[in-house]
Design a protein around this motif. Structure first.
Motif, PDB file in Angstrom:
ATOM      1  N   LEU A 167       0.852  -1.305   0.049  1.00 50.52           N
ATOM      2  CA  LEU A 167      -0.054   0.148  -0.073  1.00 50.52           C
ATOM      3  C   LEU A 167       1.021   1.202   0.133  1.00 50.52           C
ATOM      4  CD1 LEU A 167      -3.237   0.698   2.083  1.00 50.52           C
ATOM      5  CD2 LEU A 167      -1.414   2.347   2.044  1.00 50.52           C
ATOM      6  N   TYR A 168       0.749   1.904  -1.128  1.00 48.00           N
ATOM      7  CA  TYR A 168       1.662   3.178  -1.334  1.00 48.00           C
ATOM      8  C   TYR A 168       0.598   4.281  -1.331  1.00 48.00           C
ATOM      9  CZ  TYR A 168       6.817   4.248  -2.223  1.00 48.00           C
ATOM     10  OH  TYR A 168       7.981   4.675  -2.278  1.00 48.00           O
ATOM     11  N   ALA A 169       0.867   5.396  -0.304  1.00 49.66           N
ATOM     12  CA  ALA A 169       0.038   6.366  -0.126  1.00 49.66           C
ATOM     13  C   ALA A 169       0.590   7.624  -0.328  1.00 49.66           C
ATOM     14  CB  ALA A 169      -0.844   6.141   1.369  1.00 49.66           C
ATOM     15  N   PHE A 170      -0.045   8.490  -1.161  1.00 55.63           N
ATOM     16  CA  PHE A 170       0.827   9.965  -1.289  1.00 55.63           C
ATOM     17  C   PHE A 170      -0.092  10.922  -0.672  1.00 55.63           C
ATOM     18  CE2 PHE A 170       2.225   6.822  -4.797  1.00 55.63           C
ATOM     19  CZ  PHE A 170       3.494   7.100  -4.875  1.00 55.63           C
ATOM     20  N   MET A 171       0.405  11.671   0.166  1.00 56.99           N
ATOM     21  CA  MET A 171      -0.001  12.775   0.907  1.00 56.99           C
ATOM     22  C   MET A 171      -0.555  13.808  -0.072  1.00 56.99           C
ATOM     23  SD  MET A 171      -1.210  13.210   3.744  1.00 56.99           S
ATOM     24  CE  MET A 171      -1.088  14.107   5.469  1.00 56.99           C
ATOM     25  N   HIS A 212      -2.631   3.638  -3.428  1.00 54.51           N
ATOM     26  CA  HIS A 212      -2.392   2.773  -4.346  1.00 54.51           C
ATOM     27  C   HIS A 212      -2.076   1.430  -3.786  1.00 54.51           C
ATOM     28  CE1 HIS A 212      -0.361   5.987  -7.345  1.00 54.51           C
ATOM     29  NE2 HIS A 212      -1.472   6.413  -6.720  1.00 54.51           N
ATOM     30  N   LEU A 213      -2.921   0.484  -4.013  1.00 55.88           N
ATOM     31  CA  LEU A 213      -2.628  -1.114  -3.527  1.00 55.88           C
ATOM     32  C   LEU A 213      -2.356  -2.088  -4.687  1.00 55.88           C
ATOM     33  CD1 LEU A 213      -3.252  -2.375  -0.915  1.00 55.88           C
ATOM     34  CD2 LEU A 213      -5.507  -3.245  -1.760  1.00 55.88           C
ATOM     35  N   ILE A 214      -1.134  -2.453  -4.379  1.00 54.62           N
ATOM     36  CA  ILE A 214      -0.337  -3.273  -5.524  1.00 54.62           C
ATOM     37  C   ILE A 214      -0.144  -4.677  -5.059  1.00 54.62           C
ATOM     38  CG2 ILE A 214       1.642  -3.175  -6.931  1.00 54.62           C
ATOM     39  CD1 ILE A 214       2.191  -0.282  -5.925  1.00 54.62           C
ATOM     40  N   ASP A 215      -0.373  -5.637  -5.817  1.00 60.59           N
ATOM     41  CA  ASP A 215      -0.134  -7.137  -5.682  1.00 60.59           C
ATOM     42  C   ASP A 215       1.104  -7.025  -5.299  1.00 60.59           C
ATOM     43  OD1 ASP A 215       0.709  -9.793  -6.320  1.00 60.59           O
ATOM     44  OD2 ASP A 215      -1.425  -9.927  -6.721  1.00 60.59           O
ATOM     45  N   PHE A 216       1.773  -7.422  -3.909  1.00 56.70           N
ATOM     46  CA  PHE A 216       3.253  -7.420  -3.913  1.00 56.70           C
ATOM     47  C   PHE A 216       3.832  -8.622  -4.262  1.00 56.70           C
ATOM     48  CE2 PHE A 216       6.645  -7.396  -0.802  1.00 56.70           C
ATOM     49  CZ  PHE A 216       7.415  -6.476  -0.993  1.00 56.70           C
ATOM     50  N   PRO A 217       3.696  -9.788  -4.335  1.00 57.36           N
ATOM     51  CA  PRO A 217       4.230 -10.859  -4.884  1.00 57.36           C
ATOM     52  C   PRO A 217       4.537 -10.736  -6.502  1.00 57.36           C
ATOM     53  CG  PRO A 217       2.646 -11.727  -3.450  1.00 57.36           C
ATOM     54  CD  PRO A 217       2.307 -10.408  -3.609  1.00 57.36           C
ATOM     55  N   LYS A 218       3.456 -10.181  -6.976  1.00 57.99           N
ATOM     56  CA  LYS A 218       3.601  -9.776  -8.498  1.00 57.99           C
ATOM     57  C   LYS A 218       4.549  -8.965  -8.696  1.00 57.99           C
ATOM     58  CE  LYS A 218      -0.508 -12.352 -10.056  1.00 57.99           C
ATOM     59  NZ  LYS A 218      -1.882 -12.286 -10.659  1.00 57.99           N
ATOM     60  N   VAL A 229      10.980   3.563  -9.534  1.00 56.73           N
ATOM     61  CA  VAL A 229      10.178   2.987 -10.330  1.00 56.73           C
ATOM     62  C   VAL A 229       9.124   3.652 -10.986  1.00 56.73           C
ATOM     63  CG1 VAL A 229       8.972   0.754 -11.076  1.00 56.73           C
ATOM     64  CG2 VAL A 229      11.043   0.653  -9.411  1.00 56.73           C
ATOM     65  N   PRO A 230       8.943   4.118 -12.089  1.00 61.77           N
ATOM     66  CA  PRO A 230       7.724   4.795 -12.576  1.00 61.77           C
ATOM     67  C   PRO A 230       6.447   4.142 -12.272  1.00 61.77           C
ATOM     68  CG  PRO A 230       9.505   4.914 -14.310  1.00 61.77           C
ATOM     69  CD  PRO A 230       9.968   3.805 -13.247  1.00 61.77           C
ATOM     70  N   ILE A 231       5.363   4.859 -11.622  1.00 66.87           N
ATOM     71  CA  ILE A 231       4.231   4.460 -11.466  1.00 66.87           C
ATOM     72  C   ILE A 231       3.660   3.950 -12.733  1.00 66.87           C
ATOM     73  CG2 ILE A 231       1.716   5.005 -10.533  1.00 66.87           C
ATOM     74  CD1 ILE A 231       3.108   7.099  -8.840  1.00 66.87           C
ATOM     75  N   SER A 232       3.753   4.573 -13.724  1.00 66.89           N
ATOM     76  CA  SER A 232       2.866   4.334 -15.048  1.00 66.89           C
ATOM     77  C   SER A 232       3.525   2.673 -15.468  1.00 66.89           C
ATOM     78  CB  SER A 232       3.331   4.868 -16.030  1.00 66.89           C
ATOM     79  OG  SER A 232       4.546   5.278 -16.311  1.00 66.89           O
ATOM     80  N   GLU A 233       4.867   2.481 -15.126  1.00 66.57           N
ATOM     81  CA  GLU A 233       5.167   1.165 -15.566  1.00 66.57           C
ATOM     82  C   GLU A 233       4.537  -0.108 -14.663  1.00 66.57           C
ATOM     83  OE1 GLU A 233       9.080   0.024 -16.964  1.00 66.57           O
ATOM     84  OE2 GLU A 233       9.556   2.208 -17.309  1.00 66.57           O
ATOM     85  N   VAL A 234       4.497   0.312 -13.394  1.00 69.14           N
ATOM     86  CA  VAL A 234       3.814  -0.629 -12.416  1.00 69.14           C
ATOM     87  C   VAL A 234       2.474  -0.879 -12.628  1.00 69.14           C
ATOM     88  CG1 VAL A 234       3.269  -1.175 -10.162  1.00 69.14           C
ATOM     89  CG2 VAL A 234       5.614  -0.020 -10.677  1.00 69.14           C
ATOM     90  N   ALA A 260       0.955  -0.491 -15.602  1.00 68.42           N
ATOM     91  CA  ALA A 260       0.947  -1.597 -16.577  1.00 68.42           C
ATOM     92  C   ALA A 260       1.226  -2.959 -16.556  1.00 68.42           C
ATOM     93  CB  ALA A 260       1.866  -0.802 -17.862  1.00 68.42           C
ATOM     94  N   ALA A 261       2.015  -3.131 -15.566  1.00 71.18           N
ATOM     95  CA  ALA A 261       2.459  -4.522 -15.356  1.00 71.18           C
ATOM     96  C   ALA A 261       2.045  -5.484 -14.319  1.00 71.18           C
ATOM     97  CB  ALA A 261       4.144  -4.367 -15.296  1.00 71.18           C
ATOM     98  N   VAL A 262       1.555  -4.793 -13.215  1.00 73.42           N
ATOM     99  CA  VAL A 262       0.847  -5.467 -12.108  1.00 73.42           C
ATOM    100  C   VAL A 262      -0.282  -5.256 -11.783  1.00 73.42           C
ATOM    101  CG1 VAL A 262       1.719  -5.819  -9.660  1.00 73.42           C
ATOM    102  CG2 VAL A 262       3.445  -5.385 -11.501  1.00 73.42           C
ATOM    103  N   PRO A 263      -1.103  -6.171 -11.151  1.00 75.07           N
ATOM    104  CA  PRO A 263      -2.468  -5.932 -10.693  1.00 75.07           C
ATOM    105  C   PRO A 263      -2.550  -4.712  -9.437  1.00 75.07           C
ATOM    106  CG  PRO A 263      -2.471  -8.128 -10.803  1.00 75.07           C
ATOM    107  CD  PRO A 263      -0.947  -7.552 -10.927  1.00 75.07           C
ATOM    108  N   PHE A 264      -3.334  -3.701  -9.502  1.00 78.21           N
ATOM    109  CA  PHE A 264      -3.156  -2.388  -9.102  1.00 78.21           C
ATOM    110  C   PHE A 264      -4.424  -1.782  -9.010  1.00 78.21           C
ATOM    111  CE2 PHE A 264      -0.023   1.184  -8.965  1.00 78.21           C
ATOM    112  CZ  PHE A 264      -1.030   2.359  -9.017  1.00 78.21           C
ATOM    113  N   TRP A 265      -4.550  -1.228  -7.767  1.00 81.09           N
ATOM    114  CA  TRP A 265      -5.991  -0.287  -7.449  1.00 81.09           C
ATOM    115  C   TRP A 265      -5.402   0.812  -6.729  1.00 81.09           C
ATOM    116  CZ3 TRP A 265      -4.736  -5.340  -6.416  1.00 81.09           C
ATOM    117  CH2 TRP A 265      -5.344  -6.474  -7.071  1.00 81.09           C
TER     118      TRP A 265
END
Length: 188
Positions: A107-111, A119-125, A154-159, A161-166
């Motif tokens: 979970l990456y949160a930007f103030m 941003h909630l990202i599938d960590f193993p993927k 690591v650019p957010i846009s690349e993550v 495009a590549a990894v399940p992300f909410w």
């Protein structure tokens, strides 16, 4: 008080007053979640597995989350700082959470001036994809902190495009006791 402790206290305040009610309280089954702050196993879960919070999922599963909360200013966030080396001091070198973490989600949160962008990202993927692509990304660090940690930007846009992300915007409760401190632009 060290810089680490000051930052950690700030992150916990944001987590407790904004993320907990606005995110975990809404998404965890029946609002069930536990912060891994204190207790005999808390340090082990944090330091060995990179787990900050455990939530109950819809199917009853215990979902482990590693949290990163980034301070304002920095409105145009374009990259994640993914830690590959927790300590770079000679004789004390250790892997960063991108290497040893076992959480289900990052979970990456930007103030922002008025909210948290979560941003909630599938960590193993993310770890698997990152492992194949790490050398493509710009290094950061060692940082001027006690452990002199390092990693990759690591650019957010690349993550995305590549990894399940909410994503979700989480707005603070203006009646919370630290609202003015956390969101001075909104409170004014």
């Amino acid at each position: 008080m060290s810089d680490f402790q000051r930052d950690n206290d700030w992150q916990r305040l944001v987590r407790d007053e904004v993320l907990a009610p606005g995110f975990y309280g809404s998404y965890a089954t029946d609002g069930r979640y536990v912060f891994i702050d204190k207790g005999r196993l808390a340090s082990t879960l944090q330091k060995r597995f990179a787990v900050d919070t455990i939530v109950q999922g819809r199917d009853g599963a215990a979902l482990c989350i590693e949290e990163k909360i980034v301070r304002w200013p920095g409105y145009e966030y374009r990259a994640y700082a993914l830690e590959t080396e927790s300590c770079t001091k000679p004789g004390f070198e250790s892997d960063g959470w991108m290497r040893y973490g076992q959480a289900d989600y990052l979970l990456y949160a930007f103030m922002r001036p008025d909210r948290l962008d979560v941003h909630l990202i599938d960590f193993p993927k993310l770890q698997a994809w990152f492992g194949l692509n790490e050398d493509r990304f710009e290094r950061f660090g060692p940082l001027p902190t006690f452990n002199r940690s390092a990693g990759r930007k690591v650019p957010i846009s690349e993550v995305k495009a590549a990894v399940p992300f909410w994503t979700r915007a989480v707005y603070p409760d203006p009646t919370s006791p630290h609202f003015d401190e956390l969101f001075p632009r909104v409170a004014a």
